[in-house]
Design a protein around this motif. Structure first.
Motif, PDB file in Angstrom:
ATOM      1  N   ILE A  68      -8.881   6.684 -11.455  1.00 24.34           N
ATOM      2  CA  ILE A  68      -9.727   6.559 -10.259  1.00 24.34           C
ATOM      3  C   ILE A  68      -9.217   7.479  -9.153  1.00 24.34           C
ATOM      4  CG2 ILE A  68     -10.417   4.976  -8.413  1.00 24.34           C
ATOM      5  CD1 ILE A  68     -10.376   2.778 -10.696  1.00 24.34           C
ATOM      6  N   ILE A  69      -7.922   7.494  -8.953  1.00 24.68           N
ATOM      7  CA  ILE A  69      -7.342   8.380  -7.933  1.00 24.68           C
ATOM      8  C   ILE A  69      -7.580   9.841  -8.311  1.00 24.68           C
ATOM      9  CG2 ILE A  69      -5.159   9.172  -6.931  1.00 24.68           C
ATOM     10  CD1 ILE A  69      -4.266   6.191  -7.021  1.00 24.68           C
ATOM     11  N   PHE A  70      -7.392  10.162  -9.581  1.00 30.11           N
ATOM     12  CA  PHE A  70      -7.587  11.526 -10.071  1.00 30.11           C
ATOM     13  C   PHE A  70      -9.013  11.992  -9.785  1.00 30.11           C
ATOM     14  CE2 PHE A  70      -5.574  14.004 -13.863  1.00 30.11           C
ATOM     15  CZ  PHE A  70      -5.863  15.216 -13.270  1.00 30.11           C
ATOM     16  N   GLN A  71      -9.994  11.186 -10.157  1.00 33.41           N
ATOM     17  CA  GLN A  71     -11.390  11.548  -9.920  1.00 33.41           C
ATOM     18  C   GLN A  71     -11.684  11.679  -8.422  1.00 33.41           C
ATOM     19  OE1 GLN A  71     -14.483   9.466 -12.148  1.00 33.41           O
ATOM     20  NE2 GLN A  71     -12.858   8.572 -13.406  1.00 33.41           N
ATOM     21  N   SER A  72     -11.163  10.748  -7.643  1.00 38.84           N
ATOM     22  CA  SER A  72     -11.394  10.779  -6.194  1.00 38.84           C
ATOM     23  C   SER A  72     -10.785  12.020  -5.571  1.00 38.84           C
ATOM     24  CB  SER A  72     -10.819   9.518  -5.543  1.00 38.84           C
ATOM     25  OG  SER A  72     -11.462   8.367  -6.030  1.00 38.84           O
ATOM     26  N   LEU A  73      -9.616  12.412  -6.045  1.00 40.28           N
ATOM     27  CA  LEU A  73      -8.963  13.607  -5.522  1.00 40.28           C
ATOM     28  C   LEU A  73      -9.769  14.863  -5.859  1.00 40.28           C
ATOM     29  CD1 LEU A  73      -6.618  14.807  -3.986  1.00 40.28           C
ATOM     30  CD2 LEU A  73      -5.275  14.759  -6.081  1.00 40.28           C
ATOM     31  N   LEU A 109       1.372   7.227  -4.945  1.00 39.22           N
ATOM     32  CA  LEU A 109       0.678   7.717  -6.136  1.00 39.22           C
ATOM     33  C   LEU A 109      -0.358   8.778  -5.762  1.00 39.22           C
ATOM     34  CD1 LEU A 109       0.043   7.634  -9.156  1.00 39.22           C
ATOM     35  CD2 LEU A 109      -1.367   5.598  -8.716  1.00 39.22           C
ATOM     36  N   VAL A 110      -1.089   8.567  -4.693  1.00 37.73           N
ATOM     37  CA  VAL A 110      -2.059   9.563  -4.232  1.00 37.73           C
ATOM     38  C   VAL A 110      -1.338  10.873  -3.916  1.00 37.73           C
ATOM     39  CG1 VAL A 110      -3.707  10.169  -2.399  1.00 37.73           C
ATOM     40  CG2 VAL A 110      -3.723   7.856  -3.380  1.00 37.73           C
ATOM     41  N   ASP A 111      -0.205  10.789  -3.218  1.00 40.67           N
ATOM     42  CA  ASP A 111       0.560  11.999  -2.879  1.00 40.67           C
ATOM     43  C   ASP A 111       1.091  12.701  -4.126  1.00 40.67           C
ATOM     44  OD1 ASP A 111       0.114  11.697  -0.164  1.00 40.67           O
ATOM     45  OD2 ASP A 111       2.034  10.688   0.214  1.00 40.67           O
ATOM     46  N   ILE A 112       1.539  11.935  -5.108  1.00 41.14           N
ATOM     47  CA  ILE A 112       2.010  12.533  -6.366  1.00 41.14           C
ATOM     48  C   ILE A 112       0.879  13.315  -7.019  1.00 41.14           C
ATOM     49  CG2 ILE A 112       2.727  11.995  -8.739  1.00 41.14           C
ATOM     50  CD1 ILE A 112       4.363   9.634  -7.487  1.00 41.14           C
ATOM     51  N   MET A 113      -0.309  12.720  -7.070  1.00 44.01           N
ATOM     52  CA  MET A 113      -1.453  13.394  -7.682  1.00 44.01           C
ATOM     53  C   MET A 113      -1.843  14.650  -6.901  1.00 44.01           C
ATOM     54  SD  MET A 113      -2.072  12.148 -10.518  1.00 44.01           S
ATOM     55  CE  MET A 113      -3.448  13.269 -10.778  1.00 44.01           C
ATOM     56  N   LYS A 114      -1.722  14.599  -5.577  1.00 48.74           N
ATOM     57  CA  LYS A 114      -2.018  15.787  -4.784  1.00 48.74           C
ATOM     58  C   LYS A 114      -1.043  16.909  -5.112  1.00 48.74           C
ATOM     59  CE  LYS A 114      -4.423  13.670  -0.911  1.00 48.74           C
ATOM     60  NZ  LYS A 114      -4.480  13.449   0.535  1.00 48.74           N
ATOM     61  N   MET A 123       0.819  -1.208   0.000  1.00 51.72           N
ATOM     62  CA  MET A 123       0.000   0.000   0.000  1.00 51.72           C
ATOM     63  C   MET A 123       0.859   1.266   0.000  1.00 51.72           C
ATOM     64  SD  MET A 123      -3.029  -1.109  -0.370  1.00 51.72           S
ATOM     65  CE  MET A 123      -3.894   0.419  -0.274  1.00 51.72           C
ATOM     66  N   ASN A 124       2.141   1.128   0.289  1.00 54.06           N
ATOM     67  CA  ASN A 124       3.004   2.305   0.254  1.00 54.06           C
ATOM     68  C   ASN A 124       3.006   2.945  -1.129  1.00 54.06           C
ATOM     69  OD1 ASN A 124       3.681   2.032   2.940  1.00 54.06           O
ATOM     70  ND2 ASN A 124       5.583   0.937   2.514  1.00 54.06           N
ATOM     71  N   GLU A 125       3.092   2.121  -2.171  1.00 53.68           N
ATOM     72  CA  GLU A 125       3.110   2.644  -3.536  1.00 53.68           C
ATOM     73  C   GLU A 125       1.779   3.289  -3.905  1.00 53.68           C
ATOM     74  OE1 GLU A 125       5.733   3.022  -5.539  1.00 53.68           O
ATOM     75  OE2 GLU A 125       6.993   2.146  -3.988  1.00 53.68           O
ATOM     76  N   PHE A 126       0.688   2.733  -3.402  1.00 51.52           N
ATOM     77  CA  PHE A 126      -0.626   3.314  -3.669  1.00 51.52           C
ATOM     78  C   PHE A 126      -0.690   4.734  -3.112  1.00 51.52           C
ATOM     79  CE2 PHE A 126      -4.959   4.316  -2.390  1.00 51.52           C
ATOM     80  CZ  PHE A 126      -5.646   4.114  -3.568  1.00 51.52           C
ATOM     81  N   TYR A 127      -0.330   4.895  -1.847  1.00 47.81           N
ATOM     82  CA  TYR A 127      -0.412   6.221  -1.244  1.00 47.81           C
ATOM     83  C   TYR A 127       0.667   7.160  -1.760  1.00 47.81           C
ATOM     84  CZ  TYR A 127      -4.404   4.883   1.426  1.00 47.81           C
ATOM     85  OH  TYR A 127      -5.686   4.485   1.760  1.00 47.81           O
TER      86      TYR A 127
END
Length: 156
Positions: A64-69, A7-12, A1-5
Motif C-alpha cells: 500500500i505504501i509502495f503504490q501510494s508513493l 517505513l514510508v521514509d525507507i520506501m522513499k 506512528m513513528n514506525e509507519f513513517y
C-alpha cells in the motif's frame, strides 16, 4: 506512528535516484502480482496468527505504501490522502458511532452501510444489484460475490 513513517521514509529512499534499481523500476502495474501474492499469504497467516500474521500484514502495508508513493511521485495523491479517504469513509459509514444514529444490532448497521454506500460518489452510477463486482475476480470468488449480492435482495 513513528514506525509507519519510518517505513514510508525507507520506501522513499529505495525509490530515490540513488536508491534500489528494482524498487525504482516498479509501477502500479508491476506491483499487481505482488499484491495478490501477499494477499493470499496474509489469508493463510490469519489462520496461524502471531509473528506469521504480523509479517504478512507488514507485507500488505508495504504494498500500500509502495503504490501510494508511486502515485505521489506522479502527483496524484499521497499516503496521507489514502489514510484521510478511508478515515472519512469509516466515519461516514458509522453514523451510529459518529452521528448519534440509533441501531438495534448488526442488521441495522449493514442496512445503513449499504444505504450510505449507494449515495457515495463512487457508487452513484451503479444501476443494478450486480454492478461493482470487480471484473478481475477469479471465477469462484466472483460467483460467491454474486450470490451474496443477490441474497441481499431476496434471491437465494
Amino acid at each position: 506512528m513513528n514506525e509507519f513513517y519510518k517505513l514510508v521514509d525507507i520506501m522513499k529512499k529505495l525509490r530515490a535516484p540513488n536508491g534500489c534499481p528494482w524498487d525504482r523500476e516498479q509501477t502500479i502495474e508491476s506491483l499487481k502480482p505482488y499484491l495478490l501474492e501477499e494477499t493470499y499469504e496474509n489469508l493463510e497467516a490469519m489462520d496461524i496468527g502471531g509473528e506469521e500474521l504480523k509479517g504478512e500484514l507488514g507485507e500488505l502495508l508495504l504494498n500500500i505504501i509502495f503504490q501510494s508513493l508511486i502515485k505521489e511521485e506522479e502527483g496524484e495523491f499521497t499516503i496521507d490522502d489514502v489514510a484521510k479517504k478511508v478515515s472519512e469513509k469509516l466515519i461516514r459509514r458509522h453514523p451510529h458511532i459518529f452521528a448519534g444514529i440509533k441501531v438495534e444490532g448488526t442488521k441495522d448497521v449493514i442496512r445503513n452501510w449499504d444505504e450510505i454506500k449507494k449515495k457515495e460518489k463512487e457508487h452513484r452510477g451503479r444501476k443494478f444489484v450486480l454492478d461493482g463486482i470487480p471484473k478481475i475476480y477469479p471465477p469462484l470468488a466472483k460467483t460467491y460475490k454474486l450470490q451474496v449480492k443477490v441474497a441481499k435482495v431476496g434471491f437465494d
